[in-house]
Design an enzyme around this catalytic site. Structure first.
Site, PDB file in Angstrom:
ATOM      1  NE  ARG A 172      -1.795  -1.872   3.436  1.00  0.00           N
ATOM      2  CZ  ARG A 172      -2.157  -2.102   4.665  1.00  0.00           C
ATOM      3  NH1 ARG A 172      -3.386  -1.935   5.122  1.00  0.00           N
ATOM      4  NH2 ARG A 172      -1.380  -2.540   5.491  1.00  0.00           N
TER       5      ARG A 172
ATOM      6  CG  ASP B 202       2.501   6.067   2.412  1.00  0.00           C
ATOM      7  OD1 ASP B 202       1.205   5.821   2.891  1.00  0.00           O
ATOM      8  OD2 ASP B 202       3.659   6.138   3.265  1.00  0.00           O
TER       9      ASP B 202
ATOM     10  NE  ARG C  93       8.257   8.899   2.748  1.00  0.00           N
ATOM     11  CZ  ARG C  93       6.905   9.303   2.704  1.00  0.00           C
ATOM     12  NH1 ARG C  93       5.892   8.759   2.703  1.00  0.00           N
ATOM     13  NH2 ARG C  93       6.879  10.662   3.309  1.00  0.00           N
TER      14      ARG C  93
END
Lengths: 249, 249
Positions: free
Chosen positions: A51, A53, A200
């Site tokens: 999923r 972002d 990230r």
């Protein structure tokens, strides 16, 4: 009922991420709308392996969905590809066993993260790489990134408040090197699963190390302490790519 | 009065080209507005070496402009770069002789043209390469492209009705090769000047040759006949980049 697995790529710039959210443009919703048109107006639900972002791109996202009948897979791929919005492409479609599940079947994912170190940045890449116009010591990042390889509790690299209970994951590859184009660096991570914002946050920490604002030992410190406050900031989503997903046999 | 030369890069996607046009967003107008702010509100006119069309990108466009006083060139570059819109970057600024002229001083320009041959295309590159999802014989294009090198009358490769009288130009480099990324081909042309739509028409013809829909001798035929109707279609602007400009000393 026939189950299909598809590999899709998309430019995440104009999406609020992969997963359907009311009132937002998402990859899931756009693909489901396209599939519904190809399925005589009957709704089709898709399941995605990752999923991603808002702003995050994919070359190798995997989805599965069911259709009431068997189709010629190349015709189905072509129809989906041409009828989906221009920022989504359908790379391949294949028929799979009825119990194949894009998300729950065991797999390894590879993510890439592109950093534009140019001063100024490359305007053509402003949505496709994260600008970091500061000095970076590649050797230091290459030394530190090795500490991510292996099986670790990645609590310190995920968003606080993540609901997933088991935060132990295995990373089999973690590298950073020049990408080929001028001023572009690419981080590559392969593993059996990544927590929310993990890639990230790892990149944000490595950039701080490369910029001499954290010691080269900081990766180990974050892993051992499991303290999100000791990691670097979350790098922007526009540099992140879901590159490839390989399922266990 | 001090004259400045600047190298700028821009993403052409959201511009109606370089040159100022009433009611359109252009690179010239955006940069002039930025310079005016940095010049106490007094208008500044810029002159560009190449007037790129809508959708065409630049890594090495050269401009010149005059300011009433001498400035620190790195501060000027930084101010322009940060205050210009995010799809324009200012790579360098230097002080030059008062008679330097970005457009009229003799120079060689290099253009690149990127073609995405993937089926499907790369969605991240849809504004940055021209999709050509058909079979292409690279050897044939590499053979044909050599005929462009040299001094020729390029009338057959420019838009009909072009007002420029002298259509003789010299091309010193013309190549086509894999770009490095998957399914990407790059055409490179260096010469002392290019006519309106010349690069895009040369590429359109070479793609027809590579796709076996024109003979490998077609480049020679177009040059000798000077007949635009014998050339291929104009390739789309989104694959074209003004790469570099080198001035004669």
């Amino acid at each position: 009922m026939t189950r299909y697995k598809a590999i899709i790529s998309y430019d995440g710039t104009l999406f609020s991420g992969f997963q359907r959210q009311p009132g937002e443009r998402t990859v899931q919703e756009e693909l489901e709308k396209t599939l519904q048109r190809l399925n005589s107006g009957q709704p089709v639900i898709i399941f995605g392996a990752g999923r991603t972002d808002a702003g995050v791109h994919a070359y190798g996202q995997v989805i599965h969905f069911d259709l009431p009948q068997a189709r010629d897979v190349e015709k189905l791929r072509f129809g989906l590809d041409t009828q989906a919005p221009e920022d989504i492409d359908v790379v391949s479609v294949e028929q799979v066993a009825d119990d194949f599940h894009a998300r729950y079947d065991k797999h390894n994912k590879t993510y890439e993260f592109l950093v534009d170190t140019g001063r100024p940045k490359n305007p053509m890449m402003r949505h496709y790489a994260t600008a970091y116009p500061y000095p970076l010591d590649l050797d230091l990042m290459q030394e530190a990134i090795k500490d991510l390889v292996g099986t670790h509790d990645f609590t310190g690299f995920t968003a606080t408040g993540t609901s997933v209970e088991n935060k132990i994951r295995t990373i089999t590859r973690a590298t950073v090197e020049p990408e080929g184009r001028p001023n572009m660096l690419v981080f590559t991570f392969t593993g059996n699963g990544f927590l929310y914002k993990q890639v990230r946050n790892m990149v944000g920490t490595l950039l701080k190390i490369g910029n001499h604002r954290m010691p080269v030992s900081q990766i180990k410190t974050v892993l051992e302490s499991r303290d999100r406050n000791l990691a670097g900031p979350t790098a922007a989503g526009n540099g992140l790519y879901l590159k490839e997903i390989i399922y266990d046999k």
